[in-house]
Design a protein around this motif. Sequence first.
Motif, PDB file in Angstrom:
ATOM      1  N   THR A 197       0.854  -1.186   0.000  1.00 26.97           N
ATOM      2  CA  THR A 197       0.000   0.000   0.000  1.00 26.97           C
ATOM      3  C   THR A 197       0.894   1.241   0.000  1.00 26.97           C
ATOM      4  N   HIS A 198       0.917   1.917  -1.127  1.00 24.11           N
ATOM      5  CA  HIS A 198       1.866   3.012  -1.317  1.00 24.11           C
ATOM      6  C   HIS A 198       1.652   4.145  -0.304  1.00 24.11           C
ATOM      7  N   LYS A 199       0.400   4.386   0.019  1.00 22.16           N
ATOM      8  CA  LYS A 199       0.071   5.493   0.948  1.00 22.16           C
ATOM      9  C   LYS A 199       0.756   5.345   2.304  1.00 22.16           C
TER      10      LYS A 199
END
Lengths: 84, 84
Positions: free
Chosen positions: A57-59
């Motif tokens: 999850t890049h966030k």
Amino acid sequence: GDVWAVVDEHHLEGTYAFEDFRDAHEFTYEIGELAEAEWHHPDIHLQWGEVTVEMWTHKIDGLHKTDFVMAARMDRIHDEYAPD
Amino acid sequence: GDVWAVVDEHHLEGTYAFEDFRDAHEFTYEIGELAEAEWHHPDIHLQWGEVTVEMWTHKIDGLHKTDFVMAARMDRIHDEYAPD
């Protein structure tokens, strides 16, 4: 299943086996469509008889429940390609 | 174009840029179809906004004219995805 490993406490990596290029290619298309539908985009490496997926999850630059849900959905898609 | 490099006198490596995942995903599908049609199968790495291709002729474990022809065909396919 045994496909997935948590790497560096940061991402999931999974490798799926296939009979040939055609099946690996179609599977890649299916999980790409899933990625677009869920707006959660893995890296996908397609080669003859094999697809490797890296996902996080890049966030949060790490793993979230979403990653594990996506992994399980990919497993179910892959089941459709299993040799009889 | 400037996409391709010969690596280790052994294979071609090329990276194509895209606007988003969707275009990279569709391009991956198109070149996978080309690979099946020509029975010449590269490794394809799909990620957000980028597709990297590694290609060589397995039979000779090196580069053959076929690789360069395929590379040029991929370039033409990629042209269709260029931003206006």
